[in-house]
Scaffold this motif. Structure first.
Motif, PDB file in Angstrom:
ATOM      1  N   SER A 394     -51.547  72.793  61.346  1.00 17.10           N
ATOM      2  CA  SER A 394     -52.717  73.261  62.099  1.00 17.10           C
ATOM      3  C   SER A 394     -53.989  73.071  61.286  1.00 17.10           C
ATOM      4  O   SER A 394     -55.015  72.613  61.807  1.00 17.10           O
ATOM      5  CB  SER A 394     -52.555  74.742  62.455  1.00 17.10           C
ATOM      6  N   LEU A 398     -57.163  70.722  62.240  1.00 11.23           N
ATOM      7  CA  LEU A 398     -58.537  71.230  62.328  1.00 11.23           C
ATOM      8  C   LEU A 398     -59.462  70.417  61.429  1.00 11.23           C
ATOM      9  O   LEU A 398     -60.586  70.065  61.832  1.00 11.23           O
ATOM     10  CB  LEU A 398     -58.574  72.710  61.937  1.00 11.23           C
ATOM     11  N   ILE A 414     -66.533  76.841  67.514  1.00 19.79           N
ATOM     12  CA  ILE A 414     -65.226  77.504  67.554  1.00 19.79           C
ATOM     13  C   ILE A 414     -65.408  78.926  68.076  1.00 19.79           C
ATOM     14  O   ILE A 414     -65.957  79.782  67.375  1.00 19.79           O
ATOM     15  CB  ILE A 414     -64.572  77.544  66.155  1.00 19.79           C
ATOM     16  N   ARG A 421     -59.117  86.132  63.284  1.00 21.95           N
ATOM     17  CA  ARG A 421     -59.125  84.667  63.334  1.00 21.95           C
ATOM     18  C   ARG A 421     -60.340  84.103  62.622  1.00 21.95           C
ATOM     19  O   ARG A 421     -60.248  83.057  61.973  1.00 21.95           O
ATOM     20  CB  ARG A 421     -59.104  84.181  64.791  1.00 21.95           C
ATOM     21  N   ILE A 425     -60.128  81.335  59.612  1.00 21.23           N
ATOM     22  CA  ILE A 425     -60.790  80.031  59.668  1.00 21.23           C
ATOM     23  C   ILE A 425     -61.781  79.888  58.514  1.00 21.23           C
ATOM     24  O   ILE A 425     -61.909  78.805  57.916  1.00 21.23           O
ATOM     25  CB  ILE A 425     -61.509  79.850  61.026  1.00 21.23           C
ATOM     26  N   VAL A 535     -58.962  78.091  68.840  1.00 21.96           N
ATOM     27  CA  VAL A 535     -57.984  78.357  67.779  1.00 21.96           C
ATOM     28  C   VAL A 535     -57.216  79.658  68.033  1.00 21.96           C
ATOM     29  O   VAL A 535     -56.409  80.065  67.201  1.00 21.96           O
ATOM     30  CB  VAL A 535     -58.670  78.437  66.394  1.00 21.96           C
ATOM     31  N   THR A 575     -57.705  72.098  71.586  1.00 21.10           N
ATOM     32  CA  THR A 575     -56.990  73.308  71.183  1.00 21.10           C
ATOM     33  C   THR A 575     -56.179  72.996  69.936  1.00 21.10           C
ATOM     34  O   THR A 575     -55.390  72.036  69.917  1.00 21.10           O
ATOM     35  CB  THR A 575     -56.059  73.809  72.291  1.00 21.10           C
ATOM     36  N   PHE A 579     -53.156  79.075  64.626  1.00 18.02           N
ATOM     37  CA  PHE A 579     -54.035  80.040  63.969  1.00 18.02           C
ATOM     38  C   PHE A 579     -53.963  81.421  64.621  1.00 18.02           C
ATOM     39  O   PHE A 579     -54.693  82.328  64.237  1.00 18.02           O
ATOM     40  CB  PHE A 579     -55.485  79.557  63.992  1.00 18.02           C
TER      41      PHE A 579
END
Length: 639
Positions: A394, A398, A414, A421, A425, A535, A575, A579
């Motif tokens: 993932s 990204l 995002i 989250r 990130i 995410v 998508t 995450f």
């Protein structure tokens, strides 16, 4: 004399019999789940660090020692002596003396140094000045939420003590029934995601677990059901909050509007995040022209009645119920809640929302308990095909998306939940820029993300071990990286960003149900070189889910008559799974497979209808367990 007063007199006599003759006990009382012992000899208590531990073990109670006020050094003299005892590198920023309880709250950049090995520095402080020290962390990032909560609780100390004493007497009252049964009633989040709420009942006690809203809907939990508030809010003895996300916490203040006046048990970071999110909930409702179900005074009541507990502390919350929180791995302070009912009668665990594997931000969920007969298990990704991408894959995906967008001079937007989250990130982006995997570029944080991040840095002990160590020991706080920019100038700053160079925007709301993400869609949504990247989970009925499913006509600028303009979305939509703060199907199965002990019954909740039925069926076939996919307003009786 009431049974509680008689009990306290007996405890006082038992404590005095256990203590050396040169240590006095002037009073014993309950404050919430704690037994508070007042003494004229706090310095002698402090000299023997085993006394309190031995007493707590013998009495099987959490014990706090408080000095009689006449035994205290004056605050002016005590302040100098405390500074002499605490090493300078602790970074003490404030001392706050409370003469009524004999406590001094020490705020420091490095609380561990104030505490000392095995608490030796705290004991030395009491030996020197008589005051009982309590230590809190100075937030590395200034947090208005943490500051406001601490100041509010300071102002409300007298009323809060009254609340705690009343709660303590209720917890330790005599049991009134000889019956033995346990019931769970479902008030929400069954065959749906959102409005989480359950009632755990015994002949003695009624406990409400969570009370949330439903994203993209006006549906609320069935609080007026007879098992809940149908017989009055005072029939609920305690409320337990698993974590701060609004689908679990949004409607807790409504309980106080209905007349509830009891305790709310949760972790300390959840208390702070809860207040932040609930106030934002009111703010968003006002901006959208909706009438919120409560006002900010009810949020303050919620905070005032909150009793924070730490992971692993076994705590009496009713005459027949003990509660223990365990890390759930979902967001900061999230907890798997374990209830031990009666004298070994029955054990129930509510998973709340869980993430079973370790993430960059948190250690994975705990599933090791003394006993569990019934598990109430979230099923957000419980569907047969709900397998998320591996986290490393993932992150790689990204990074590829960001590099591709950067190469065509676009911007990456995002939508993310402010709590959980976003910080995950942020850690990925900080490392990728530090190691050169993506170019250096601004990362703009909009909405509550910066404030939520500040709360994360206030409680690093709740973060993953290696991340906590970076913040504690290495002075390499990744959340303080220079690439992160807090958007605080509103539309002018957003316009400047959209007119500027390639960048990354992290913005609430995570499901595009309102908030600043709507402004970013207006500023950047028509740019075909830019990209919208999901995410996190997008619930059915939300605009995020519709965009994810292919909608490109986006309603914006709704007025009070329900009319709105539309925006044609021209930016790419991507998508990147993996995450999510929720365990996927494999993670949920592993949570049950490795659970010690494995439960006899499982109620699969907090997922759409297909997900809960798939998970319930799978667990039944794989592990020969009795599983259920309940509907709302069902009641399950055990025993």
């Amino acid at each position: 004399m009431s049974s509680v007063d008689t009990q306290l007199e007996e405890l006082k006599s038992e404590i005095m019999a256990e203590l050396p003759s040169d240590i006095s006990v002037s009073d014993v009382t309950y404050e919430g789940p704690e037994l508070v012992v007042y003494t004229r000899d706090p310095k002698r208590f402090a000299k023997n660090g085993d006394l309190v531990r031995d007493l707590a073990g013998k009495l099987r109670k959490r014990i706090t020692i408080r000095p009689d006020p006449e035994e205290l050094a004056s605050p002016a003299r005590a302040q100098d002596q405390i500074h002499d005892v605490i090493p300078d590198e602790a970074g003490v920023t404030d001392l706050d003396f409370h003469h009524d309880t004999g406590e001094v709250v020490i705020e420091a950049e490095k609380p561990g140094i104030v505490i000392g090995r095995g608490g030796e520095t705290l004991r030395e402080i009491t030996q020197q000045v008589g005051w009982t020290p309590e230590v809190v962390r100075t937030p590395p990032i200034e947090s208005s939420t943490v500051s406001n909560v601490r100041n509010f609780l300071k102002q409300e100390r007298d009323e809060r003590r009254d609340i705690l004493e009343r709660v303590g007497r209720q917890i330790h009252r005599e049991e009134l029934s000889d019956d033995e049964w346990v019931r769970i009633s479902t008030l929400g989040c069954c065959r749906e995601v959102g409005r989480a709420s359950f009632v755990l009942s015994t002949p003695e006690t009624r406990i409400l677990i969570d009370c949330g809203d439903k994203p993209g809907s006006d549906d609320v939990p069935y609080l007026q059901a007879p098992e809940a508030l149908g017989s009055g809010a005072s029939s609920v003895d305690a409320v337990v909050l698993t974590h701060a996300h609004l689908d679990h916490s949004a409607l807790l203040p409504l309980l106080f509007k209905y007349g509830y006046d009891g305790p709310i048990y949760t972790t300390e970071p959840t208390r702070d995040l809860m207040g932040l999110l609930q106030l934002d909930y009111l703010d968003v409702a006002a901006k959208e022209g909706r009438t919120p179900p409560y006002d900010s005074s009810m949020v303050r009541e919620t905070i005032k009645h909150t009793i924070p507990l730490e992971y692993g502390d076994v705590t009496d919350i009713a005459p027949d119920v003990k509660l223990t929180f365990h890390n759930a791995g979902h967001i900061l302070g999230s907890a798997v809640t374990h209830f031990h009912i009666g004298d070994g009668l029955y054990n129930v665990a509510f998973s709340g929302d869980i993430h079973y594997e370790d993430t960059r931000l948190f250690n994975g969920a705990v599933n090791d308990f003394p006993r569990v007969e019934t598990l109430v298990l979230e099923s957000t990704y419980g569907g047969r095909d709900d397998y998320q991408t591996d986290q490393e894959d993932s992150e790689r995906e990204l990074i590829e998306v960001i590099n591709e967008t950067y190469d065509r001079d676009g911007k990456v937007v995002i939508p993310a939940f402010a709590v959980g989250r976003s910080q995950e990130i942020m850690l990925v982006l900080e490392e990728a820029m530090r190691t050169g995997e993506i170019p250096q570029m601004p990362v703009h944080l909009d909405g509550m993300i910066w404030e939520a991040t500040a709360i994360h840095t206030t409680y690093p002990e709740y973060l993953r071990d290696n991340l906590r160590d970076r913040i504690f020991h290495d002075d390499e706080n990744p959340f303080l990286a220079e690439e992160f920019n807090h958007i605080d100038a509103g539309e002018e700053e957003r316009q400047a960003v959209s007119d500027g160079e390639p960048c990354i925007v992290l913005s609430t709301s995570g499901m595009i149900t309102g908030g600043p993400i709507m402004s970013w869609l207006q500023h950047i949504g028509t740019d075909p070189d830019s990209r919208l990247v999901f995410v996190g989970y997008q619930a059915q009925g939300t605009l995020g889910r519709r965009i994810q499913d292919g909608w490109d006509e986006i309603p914006i600028n709704g007025d009070q008559l329900g009319r709105s303009e539309t925006l044609t979305l021209e930016m790419d939509v991507t998508t990147v799974s993996g995450f999510s703060g929720h365990a996927d199907r494999q993670g949920l199965e592993n949570f049950v497979k490795t659970m010690n002990p494995r439960p006899e019954k499982i109620l699969c909740v907090h997922g759409d209808e297909q997900s809960v039925q798939d998970l319930s069926s799978g667990l039944y076939h794989d592990y020969n367990l009795r599983t259920f996919a309940p509907k709302n307003l069902e009641t399950f009786r055990f025993l």
